[in-house]
Design an enzyme around this catalytic site. Structure first.
Site, PDB file in Angstrom:
ATOM      1  N   HIS A   1       0.849  -1.196   0.000  1.00 45.66           N
ATOM      2  CA  HIS A   1       0.000   0.000   0.000  1.00 45.66           C
ATOM      3  C   HIS A   1       0.880   1.239   0.000  1.00 45.66           C
ATOM      4  CE1 HIS A   1       1.223  -0.311   4.183  1.00 45.66           C
ATOM      5  NE2 HIS A   1       1.013   0.998   4.241  1.00 45.66           N
TER       6      HIS A   1
ATOM      7  N   HIS B   1       5.620   6.485  -0.650  1.00 50.52           N
ATOM      8  CA  HIS B   1       6.422   5.293  -0.927  1.00 50.52           C
ATOM      9  C   HIS B   1       5.598   4.034  -0.676  1.00 50.52           C
ATOM     10  CE1 HIS B   1       6.725   5.770   3.409  1.00 50.52           C
ATOM     11  NE2 HIS B   1       7.000   4.467   3.456  1.00 50.52           N
TER      12      HIS B   1
END
Length: 174
Positions: A42, A125
């Protein structure tokens, strides 16, 4: 009876077909460290930490206050990086303006609700592995998808469970 504490965060899920491709690429690279489970891939928007379960109704009210119908966007993760401490991750070389707008709006709603927000600048990220290091030679790869959903996750025993989902962009109009 005391209120149960939950470890929570808002994030963008990595679609299953992208997670499979990413996992195949990652395994072929032989990265060191502890890999993130494929189902946990995720992009975090806002980490909330430990909060009482009684806060869930308040948290569920925050994303609908954002301009979600306009927020669907394309995300491309094309930079392999490793931060000090060994967090190996993929990041966008150019974060989409809509992603940054979504994070800013979510943090504004959290602050208005009296909840803590991250003071450090947002660095989007997707974590590949922990306790890792930057590989000497990795085959470059780009993973892109249309972001159409925001989720509130609970972290429990190393697994992430989606508690709530909100459609973004065109997905909301369907």
């Amino acid at each position: 009876m005391p209120d149960t504490s939950l470890r929570l965060f808002f994030a963008l899920p990595c679609p299953a077909h992208i997670a499979r491709r990413l996992d195949t690429w990652r395994l072929a690279q032989g990265f060191s460290g502890v890999p993130t489970a494929r189902g946990n891939l995720h992009l975090t928007l806002a980490f909330l930490g430990q909060l009482p379960a009684s806060m869930l109704p308040l948290l569920e009210q925050l994303p609908p206050r954002l301009p979600l119908p306009q927020l669907g966007f394309d995300l491309s993760l094309d930079r392999l990086q490793c931060w000090p401490g060994g967090l190996l991750h993929l990041a966008p070389s150019q974060p989409p303006a809509t992603l940054l707008e979504l994070v800013r709006g979510l943090n504004e709603q959290l602050a208005l609700a009296g909840l803590p927000t991250e003071s450090r600048p947002y660095r989007p990220h997707l974590t590949l592995a922990r306790r890792s290091r930057m590989p000497c030679a990795a085959i470059p790869a780009t993973f892109s998808w249309r972001v159409e959903e925001l989720r509130l996750y609970r972290s429990l025993d190393g697994r992430y469970q989606a508690l709530c989902r909100w459609p973004l962009g065109s997905a909301q109009e369907q």
